[in-house]
Design an enzyme around this catalytic site. Structure first.
Site, PDB file in Angstrom:
ATOM      1  N   GLY A 141      37.188  41.724  32.999  1.00 28.71           N
ATOM      2  CA  GLY A 141      35.688  41.779  33.315  1.00 28.71           C
ATOM      3  C   GLY A 141      35.101  40.376  32.068  1.00 28.71           C
ATOM      4  O   GLY A 141      33.935  40.434  32.247  1.00 28.71           O
ATOM      5  N   GLU A 166      29.313  31.892  42.365  1.00 26.72           N
ATOM      6  CA  GLU A 166      29.320  32.663  43.189  1.00 26.72           C
ATOM      7  C   GLU A 166      27.970  33.345  43.349  1.00 26.72           C
ATOM      8  O   GLU A 166      27.159  33.507  42.210  1.00 26.72           O
ATOM      9  CB  GLU A 166      30.473  33.741  42.942  1.00 26.72           C
ATOM     10  CG  GLU A 166      31.536  33.969  44.016  1.00 26.72           C
ATOM     11  CD  GLU A 166      32.459  35.036  43.386  1.00 26.72           C
ATOM     12  OE1 GLU A 166      33.769  34.542  43.553  1.00 26.72           O
ATOM     13  OE2 GLU A 166      32.071  36.168  43.039  1.00 26.72           O
ATOM     14  N   LYS A 167      27.621  33.602  44.676  1.00 24.26           N
ATOM     15  CA  LYS A 167      26.230  34.041  44.835  1.00 24.26           C
ATOM     16  C   LYS A 167      26.661  35.735  44.139  1.00 24.26           C
ATOM     17  O   LYS A 167      27.571  36.403  44.164  1.00 24.26           O
ATOM     18  CB  LYS A 167      26.142  34.317  46.298  1.00 24.26           C
ATOM     19  CG  LYS A 167      24.981  35.385  46.472  1.00 24.26           C
ATOM     20  CD  LYS A 167      23.829  34.486  47.361  1.00 24.26           C
ATOM     21  CE  LYS A 167      22.692  35.553  47.379  1.00 24.26           C
ATOM     22  NZ  LYS A 167      21.557  34.902  46.972  1.00 24.26           N
ATOM     23  N   ARG A 188      50.136  41.200  39.628  1.00 21.53           N
ATOM     24  CA  ARG A 188      50.841  42.289  39.008  1.00 21.53           C
ATOM     25  C   ARG A 188      50.364  43.731  38.947  1.00 21.53           C
ATOM     26  O   ARG A 188      49.710  43.949  39.817  1.00 21.53           O
ATOM     27  CB  ARG A 188      50.362  42.031  37.429  1.00 21.53           C
ATOM     28  CG  ARG A 188      48.444  42.057  37.228  1.00 21.53           C
ATOM     29  CD  ARG A 188      48.151  42.015  35.747  1.00 21.53           C
ATOM     30  NE  ARG A 188      46.553  41.877  36.064  1.00 21.53           N
ATOM     31  CZ  ARG A 188      45.845  42.681  36.171  1.00 21.53           C
ATOM     32  NH1 ARG A 188      46.405  44.017  36.241  1.00 21.53           N
ATOM     33  NH2 ARG A 188      44.441  42.370  36.081  1.00 21.53           N
TER      34      ARG A 188
HETATM   35  P1  ADP Z   1      38.029  40.022  36.592  1.00 23.12           P
HETATM   36  O1  ADP Z   1      39.302  39.188  36.708  1.00 23.12           O
HETATM   37  O2  ADP Z   1      37.548  40.122  35.195  1.00 23.12           O
HETATM   38  O3  ADP Z   1      38.562  41.536  36.870  1.00 23.12           O
HETATM   39  P2  ADP Z   1      36.534  39.978  39.052  1.00 23.12           P
HETATM   40  O4  ADP Z   1      36.155  38.662  39.594  1.00 23.12           O
HETATM   41  O5  ADP Z   1      37.331  40.916  39.599  1.00 23.12           O
HETATM   42  O6  ADP Z   1      36.755  39.488  37.539  1.00 23.12           O
HETATM   43  O7  ADP Z   1      34.975  40.819  38.822  1.00 23.12           O
HETATM   44  C1  ADP Z   1      34.937  41.842  38.047  1.00 23.12           C
HETATM   45  C2  ADP Z   1      33.914  42.596  38.502  1.00 23.12           C
HETATM   46  O8  ADP Z   1      32.596  41.882  38.427  1.00 23.12           O
HETATM   47  C3  ADP Z   1      33.844  43.281  39.687  1.00 23.12           C
HETATM   48  O9  ADP Z   1      34.411  44.275  40.227  1.00 23.12           O
HETATM   49  C4  ADP Z   1      32.178  43.327  40.010  1.00 23.12           C
HETATM   50  O10 ADP Z   1      31.744  44.312  39.576  1.00 23.12           O
HETATM   51  C5  ADP Z   1      31.702  42.097  39.291  1.00 23.12           C
HETATM   52  N1  ADP Z   1      31.653  40.995  40.213  1.00 23.12           N
HETATM   53  C6  ADP Z   1      32.278  39.975  40.256  1.00 23.12           C
HETATM   54  N2  ADP Z   1      32.000  39.103  41.109  1.00 23.12           N
HETATM   55  C7  ADP Z   1      30.606  39.409  41.718  1.00 23.12           C
HETATM   56  C8  ADP Z   1      29.858  38.938  42.440  1.00 23.12           C
HETATM   57  N3  ADP Z   1      29.861  37.789  43.042  1.00 23.12           N
HETATM   58  N4  ADP Z   1      28.582  39.670  42.795  1.00 23.12           N
HETATM   59  C9  ADP Z   1      28.524  40.915  42.014  1.00 23.12           C
HETATM   60  N5  ADP Z   1      29.301  41.303  41.281  1.00 23.12           N
HETATM   61  C10 ADP Z   1      30.437  40.791  41.052  1.00 23.12           C
HETATM   62  P1  ADP Z   2      43.139  46.016  36.070  1.00 22.63           P
HETATM   63  O1  ADP Z   2      42.567  44.887  36.703  1.00 22.63           O
HETATM   64  O2  ADP Z   2      44.568  46.624  36.289  1.00 22.63           O
HETATM   65  O3  ADP Z   2      42.126  47.036  36.481  1.00 22.63           O
HETATM   66  P2  ADP Z   2      41.703  45.383  33.484  1.00 22.63           P
HETATM   67  O4  ADP Z   2      40.882  44.326  34.162  1.00 22.63           O
HETATM   68  O5  ADP Z   2      41.331  46.741  32.906  1.00 22.63           O
HETATM   69  O6  ADP Z   2      42.755  46.018  34.596  1.00 22.63           O
HETATM   70  O7  ADP Z   2      42.922  44.610  32.808  1.00 22.63           O
HETATM   71  C1  ADP Z   2      43.920  45.166  31.996  1.00 22.63           C
HETATM   72  C2  ADP Z   2      44.327  44.604  30.933  1.00 22.63           C
HETATM   73  O8  ADP Z   2      45.009  43.626  31.035  1.00 22.63           O
HETATM   74  C3  ADP Z   2      43.026  44.569  29.683  1.00 22.63           C
HETATM   75  O9  ADP Z   2      43.602  44.659  28.632  1.00 22.63           O
HETATM   76  C4  ADP Z   2      42.654  43.045  30.024  1.00 22.63           C
HETATM   77  O10 ADP Z   2      41.884  42.679  28.851  1.00 22.63           O
HETATM   78  C5  ADP Z   2      44.003  42.263  30.336  1.00 22.63           C
HETATM   79  N1  ADP Z   2      43.820  41.273  31.219  1.00 22.63           N
HETATM   80  C6  ADP Z   2      43.491  41.302  32.573  1.00 22.63           C
HETATM   81  N2  ADP Z   2      43.328  40.196  33.317  1.00 22.63           N
HETATM   82  C7  ADP Z   2      43.620  39.114  32.225  1.00 22.63           C
HETATM   83  C8  ADP Z   2      43.669  37.551  32.039  1.00 22.63           C
HETATM   84  N3  ADP Z   2      43.338  36.728  33.097  1.00 22.63           N
HETATM   85  N4  ADP Z   2      43.882  37.202  30.753  1.00 22.63           N
HETATM   86  C9  ADP Z   2      44.119  37.895  29.685  1.00 22.63           C
HETATM   87  N5  ADP Z   2      44.117  39.444  29.726  1.00 22.63           N
HETATM   88  C10 ADP Z   2      43.680  39.919  30.919  1.00 22.63           C
END
Ligand code: ADP
Ligand code: ADP
Ligand code: MG
Length: 453
Positions: A165, A200-201, A292
């Site tokens: 996040g 991204e939008k 993963r």
């Molecule tokens: P992360 O690698 O931190 O999980 P994500 O790209 O999966 O990042 O995005 C995490 C969250 O951020 C999504 O589940 C969503 O709630 C929000 N998000 C990401 N991209 C968008 C978008 N383009 N529009 C609205 N919400 C977004």
């Molecule tokens: P999931 O994607 O499995 O729902 P989270 O987004 O909550 O899980 O991430 C799980 C753990 O991995 C967290 O401690 C988060 O900080 C770490 N993590 C996830 N993506 C990354 C990344 N790209 N770099 C470093 N730590 C990450």
């Protein structure tokens, strides 16, 4: 050669992997930082090696120490869990060079699809819909502004290597763009060691729907249906469920097929998750792939009966998947609440410290994945996840009722947790009706604040 697995992680996921190793009859080795010397994974593993100091950099992210521990204890495989080195392609290359099996995808897959900007391009090439945005990485503010103008505000600036996040900023106008770009770039550089960004939008009121993929080295790729992870605080999941109330059979087939198509395009191997946003009209857009095991994998295990971690290990040792797509069925409904050491009344500030007393809930369909125990001291150095409470019941309504009872009977004394906060969510009319999107928590917090004042 006899197998032996090193677990390059800590906390609940290390405990989860130890259980899988023991059930398979494979000896396992834990690694730990000085702060984690009394941690449960250290006690439960067959052997344990201290790999460095309190900070992740000194220990769990210390590639050389992790590899030395594997070699010194005669391990022929490494399970990375999630976070830390799990999506680090350079680490996987080194593991390969040492003749050790990495329990996960190849380094090249991680490079291709683990990088979010590159993943977008692969999705576009494979015909998987993506959120409208930049073609690839944005070089500077000027280029970013041009893209933002073209797609229209609000937009999101996202770090290519972001995760958990972090490294995501919403921008609502031209005026905000330059500052947001610089801040996100700084955060990305310091958190992920890579400052590349893309645009991204911003999708309004989406649901986060993700598909679990399992693929073996023989070319079989199967999906285990969806998880709905729309209950998030600051883009970080806190409740996940499967199946999703927003996904009908038609959407389930289409989104499952899109995820498999993407995995096939890169000849993906092992467990992975393809994440999508679904807008209120039911359109879905690929956002990223996590290469993963995921935190919320248990909800999928509960509804399919498949042990994803054991399958990961078997796949890594060259075994064929033990099921075909037609064998995978959805049975009932599962919900997971992430129990964190944080104080919802103090803006979710972390609350490490010593646990004086603990009572775990139980009963039919109640599962707890955790590393905490009576007398355990939660260190301040790592993420705040204490436990995952998972329930499984025939219907969503019954699962919610079961989760309420389980939360009522979950006592953690000595530190503050979000157990009561999760209990409040389980009574929210919108949650019960399934009226959820990624803005749910922000709206709930405004209501709660108003109610308390
Ligand atoms: P992360 O690698 O931190 O999980 P994500 O790209 O999966 O990042 O995005 C995490 C969250 O951020 C999504 O589940 C969503 O709630 C929000 N998000 C990401 N991209 C968008 C978008 N383009 N529009 C609205 N919400 C977004
Ligand atoms: P999931 O994607 O499995 O729902 P989270 O987004 O909550 O899980 O991430 C799980 C753990 O991995 C967290 O401690 C988060 O900080 C770490 N993590 C996830 N993506 C990354 C990344 N790209 N770099 C470093 N730590 C990450
Ligand atoms: Mg994500």
């Amino acid at each position: 050669m006899k197998s032996k697995i090193l677990i390059a992680n800590r906390g609940e996921i290390a405990v989860r992997i130890i259980r899988a190793c023991k059930e398979l009859g494979i000896p396992c080795v834990a690694v730990y930082s000085t702060a984690d010397k009394d941690s449960l994974h250290v006690k439960l593993a067959d052997e344990a090696v201290c790999i460095g100091g309190n900070s992740s950099k000194e220990s769990y992210l210390n590639v050389h120490h992790v590899l030395s521990a594997a070699i010194a204890t005669g391990c022929n495989a490494i399970h990375p869990g999630y976070g830390f080195l799990a999506e680090n392609a350079a680490f996987v290359d080194m593991v390969d060079e040492c003749g050790i099996t990495f329990i996960g995808p190849s380094a090249s897959s991680i490079k291709l699809i683990g990088d979010k900007a590159s993943a977008r391009q692969i999705a576009i090439k494979s015909g998987v819909p993506v959120v409208e945005g930049s073609d690839g990485v944005i070089q500077d503010v000027k280029e970013g502004l041009k893209v933002a103008k073209k797609i229209g505000y609000p937009v999101m600036i996202k770090a290519s290597s972001g995760g958990g996040g972090r490294g995501i900023t919403i921008v609502r106008s031209d005026d905000e763009f330059a500052l947001a770009f610089e801040r996100t770039q700084l955060e990305a550089a310091s958190s992920f060691g890579d400052d590349s960004l893309y645009v991204e939008k911003f999708i309004d009121a989406p649901r986060h729907i993700e598909i679990q993929i399992m693929a073996d080295t023989l070319g079989n790729i199967v999906h285990l249906y969806e998880r709905d992870c729309s209950i998030q605080r600051r883009n970080q999941k806190i409740i996940e469920e499967a199946p999703s109330v927003a996904v009908n059979d038609m959407l389930r087939r289409r989104i499952g097929a899109a995820a498999v198509k993407l995995a096939k395009a890169i000849q993906y191997v092992n467990a992975g998750t393809v994440e999508f946003l679904v807008d209120p009209k039911g359109n879905f857009y690929f956002i990223e792939m996590n290469t993963r095991i995921q935190v919320e994998h248990p909800v999928t295990e509960m509804i399919t009966g498949i042990d994803i971690v054991k399958e990961q290990i078997k796949i890594a040792f060259g075994k064929e998947l033990s099921f075909k797509q037609r064998d995978v069925r959805i049975n009932g409904h599962a919900i997971e609440c992430r129990i964190n050491a944080e104080d919802p009344l103090r803006n979710f500030a972390p609350s490490p410290g010593k646990i004086h007393n603990i009572l775990f809930p139980g009963g039919l369909g109640v599962r707890i994945d955790t590393h905490i125990y009576n007398g355990y001291e939660v260190p301040p150095f790592y993420d705040s996840l204490l436990a995952k409470l998972i329930v499984h019941a025939p219907t969503r309504k019954e699962a919610i009722r079961k989760m309420r009872v389980a939360l009522e009977q979950f006592a953690i004394e000595g530190i503050t947790s979000n157990v009561e906060y999760q209990y409040v969510i389980m009574h929210s009319p919108d949650f019960i009706k399934g009226n959820i999107d990624t803005g749910f928590i922000a709206r709930l917090n405004v209501q709660l604040e108003g109610a308390i004042k």
